[in-house]
Write a protein that holds these residues in place. Sequence first.
Motif, PDB file in Angstrom:
ATOM      1  N   ASN A 284       0.818  -1.219   0.000  1.00 49.09           N
ATOM      2  CA  ASN A 284       0.000   0.000   0.000  1.00 49.09           C
ATOM      3  C   ASN A 284       0.848   1.263   0.000  1.00 49.09           C
ATOM      4  O   ASN A 284       0.372   2.340  -0.393  1.00 49.09           O
ATOM      5  N   LEU A 285       2.080   1.141   0.464  1.00 47.84           N
ATOM      6  CA  LEU A 285       2.958   2.301   0.574  1.00 47.84           C
ATOM      7  C   LEU A 285       3.895   2.453  -0.620  1.00 47.84           C
ATOM      8  O   LEU A 285       4.608   3.454  -0.725  1.00 47.84           O
ATOM      9  N   THR A 286       3.903   1.456  -1.504  1.00 48.24           N
ATOM     10  CA  THR A 286       4.761   1.543  -2.684  1.00 48.24           C
ATOM     11  C   THR A 286       4.028   2.240  -3.821  1.00 48.24           C
ATOM     12  O   THR A 286       2.823   2.453  -3.774  1.00 48.24           O
ATOM     13  N   THR A 287       4.767   2.541  -4.858  1.00 48.99           N
ATOM     14  CA  THR A 287       4.203   3.281  -5.988  1.00 48.99           C
ATOM     15  C   THR A 287       3.138   2.491  -6.726  1.00 48.99           C
ATOM     16  O   THR A 287       2.065   3.014  -7.053  1.00 48.99           O
ATOM     17  N   ASP A 288       3.404   1.207  -6.952  1.00 50.89           N
ATOM     18  CA  ASP A 288       2.492   0.415  -7.783  1.00 50.89           C
ATOM     19  C   ASP A 288       1.949  -0.835  -7.113  1.00 50.89           C
ATOM     20  O   ASP A 288       1.281  -1.642  -7.762  1.00 50.89           O
ATOM     21  N   GLY A 289       2.237  -1.046  -5.832  1.00 49.95           N
ATOM     22  CA  GLY A 289       1.801  -2.257  -5.162  1.00 49.95           C
ATOM     23  C   GLY A 289       2.774  -3.404  -5.383  1.00 49.95           C
ATOM     24  O   GLY A 289       3.758  -3.274  -6.118  1.00 49.95           O
ATOM     25  N   LEU A 290       2.504  -4.525  -4.727  1.00 52.30           N
ATOM     26  CA  LEU A 290       3.395  -5.677  -4.797  1.00 52.30           C
ATOM     27  C   LEU A 290       2.669  -6.897  -5.356  1.00 52.30           C
ATOM     28  O   LEU A 290       1.450  -7.029  -5.232  1.00 52.30           O
ATOM     29  N   ARG A 291       3.462  -7.793  -5.928  1.00 55.67           N
ATOM     30  CA  ARG A 291       2.948  -9.041  -6.507  1.00 55.67           C
ATOM     31  C   ARG A 291       3.820 -10.183  -6.000  1.00 55.67           C
ATOM     32  O   ARG A 291       5.046 -10.116  -6.013  1.00 55.67           O
ATOM     33  N   ALA A 292       3.175 -11.260  -5.516  1.00 56.43           N
ATOM     34  CA  ALA A 292       3.909 -12.405  -4.997  1.00 56.43           C
ATOM     35  C   ALA A 292       4.343 -13.327  -6.124  1.00 56.43           C
ATOM     36  O   ALA A 292       3.592 -13.573  -7.075  1.00 56.43           O
ATOM     37  N   LEU A 293       5.573 -13.832  -6.027  1.00 59.28           N
ATOM     38  CA  LEU A 293       6.075 -14.804  -6.991  1.00 59.28           C
ATOM     39  C   LEU A 293       5.738 -16.215  -6.497  1.00 59.28           C
ATOM     40  O   LEU A 293       5.930 -16.509  -5.311  1.00 59.28           O
ATOM     41  N   PRO A 294       5.251 -17.080  -7.361  1.00 62.18           N
ATOM     42  CA  PRO A 294       4.989 -18.469  -6.942  1.00 62.18           C
ATOM     43  C   PRO A 294       6.280 -19.133  -6.456  1.00 62.18           C
ATOM     44  O   PRO A 294       7.362 -18.877  -6.997  1.00 62.18           O
ATOM     45  N   SER A 295       6.155 -19.971  -5.419  1.00 61.56           N
ATOM     46  CA  SER A 295       7.335 -20.685  -4.927  1.00 61.56           C
ATOM     47  C   SER A 295       6.931 -22.040  -4.378  1.00 61.56           C
ATOM     48  O   SER A 295       5.748 -22.318  -4.148  1.00 61.56           O
ATOM     49  N   GLU A 296       7.939 -22.862  -4.129  1.00 57.58           N
ATOM     50  CA  GLU A 296       7.710 -24.196  -3.583  1.00 57.58           C
ATOM     51  C   GLU A 296       7.034 -24.124  -2.222  1.00 57.58           C
ATOM     52  O   GLU A 296       6.298 -25.038  -1.822  1.00 57.58           O
ATOM     53  N   LEU A 297       7.247 -23.035  -1.468  1.00 60.15           N
ATOM     54  CA  LEU A 297       6.662 -22.905  -0.136  1.00 60.15           C
ATOM     55  C   LEU A 297       5.135 -22.937  -0.175  1.00 60.15           C
ATOM     56  O   LEU A 297       4.489 -23.282   0.821  1.00 60.15           O
ATOM     57  N   ASP A 298       4.548 -22.574  -1.313  1.00 58.03           N
ATOM     58  CA  ASP A 298       3.087 -22.544  -1.424  1.00 58.03           C
ATOM     59  C   ASP A 298       2.466 -23.923  -1.244  1.00 58.03           C
ATOM     60  O   ASP A 298       1.251 -24.032  -1.045  1.00 58.03           O
ATOM     61  N   ASN A 299       3.278 -24.972  -1.303  1.00 56.33           N
ATOM     62  CA  ASN A 299       2.775 -26.334  -1.173  1.00 56.33           C
ATOM     63  C   ASN A 299       2.875 -26.868   0.258  1.00 56.33           C
ATOM     64  O   ASN A 299       2.565 -28.041   0.494  1.00 56.33           O
ATOM     65  N   TYR A 300       3.284 -26.015   1.206  1.00 58.65           N
ATOM     66  CA  TYR A 300       3.530 -26.481   2.575  1.00 58.65           C
ATOM     67  C   TYR A 300       2.701 -25.695   3.589  1.00 58.65           C
ATOM     68  O   TYR A 300       2.349 -24.538   3.364  1.00 58.65           O
ATOM     69  N   ASN A 301       2.420 -26.362   4.719  1.00 58.90           N
ATOM     70  CA  ASN A 301       1.615 -25.770   5.786  1.00 58.90           C
ATOM     71  C   ASN A 301       2.438 -25.652   7.072  1.00 58.90           C
ATOM     72  O   ASN A 301       3.505 -26.240   7.204  1.00 58.90           O
TER      73      ASN A 301
END
Length: 364
Positions: A205-222
């Motif tokens: 919210n504080l950056t010029t254009d917002g942020l975008r998350a990059l897909p990673s292997e961590l997305d498969n873990y809890n």
Amino acid sequence: MKNRGTRSIFVGACIAMASVLGLSACGAGDQGDDTAVTFAVGSPNLEITTAPYVAVPEQMGFWKDEGLDVDVQGTEGATASVQMLAGGRADIINGGTSSFFQEAARNPDIQVISLTGPNVWRVYVPEDSPIQSIEELKGKTVGAQSLSSASYLFGVAALESGGVDTETEVDWLPVGTGNQAAEALNSGHVEAYASYDGPAGVVGNLTTDGLRALPSELDNYNGLLGIATLKETIEQRPDVVEKFLIGLIKGAIFSATNPEAAIDLQFKQFPEQRPQGSWDEVLSQMMPVAEKRFVDGGVQTDGLPLGTLSAEDVQSSIQLMNEYDVITEEVSAEDVLAFDLNNAAWSQVDPAAVAEMAEEYNVE
């Protein structure tokens, strides 16, 4: 497994500090007053993302209703929180589980009593960045809250699992959170930011254009974020731990049911954090963060109570951390997990009643 000597020595030194402090015979809150609890949260500014387990339980009186006096202390990250726990200066801590499991390998008294479900740790780039994958971060500078934070450690895992050698192919820069991190991104001092859902939303919210998350292997873990305490605290003060978790559970239900109310309670607790502008303008900034962290973050897996995961699921996450040297010791999930009090706390909560309370809350 790759030899990550520099990082392993750094992390090991941080954890070793806790061991030097020694374990206290009594918890921080056990000073003749069985109502006192010191809760160390791995977020130095206790920003909006901590609302479900800080501002909401405190402002709604969920802990007070259980007869507890909870002293919340923000820390620079999970490693600092673990040091407080091991040194007897905190009774219960919140943070990334990498630090929990690393210390548990050396100190069998560490017990994990509650865990999140889906992954919350990610590497973000500016929305208009040409970078589309983790691999494209080679040769770039990546920011993190600090180089002793779980954000850094899980950032390492995300990059390593994406084929990036984090000691030779990227530079790391500690950039803090909030405005400091946003300025580092806006100015180009860093091209990516390792963090977790919520704080990254605030930074976006504080950056010029917002942020975008990059897909990673961590997305498969809890189970990569959670709550921990000491075995002796569970044995000596089980009622206190259970009551604390009741307040935490109510805070999670309340926040997921009515994120706007949770935002309002955050700024009642920390009025200095409220952005300038009308309430509608504040909500336009905060609601995306709240909906991601409060609602999506409250989803649980396998039909288990919120905060509980299977040992098999957790062991899989531990193996991921071992593979990429996020933790350098072998740990058995069965030895570290202690969900009995979390499940007992759930049996004392009426989710429908808490949800109704949240729905009836009027933002003033």
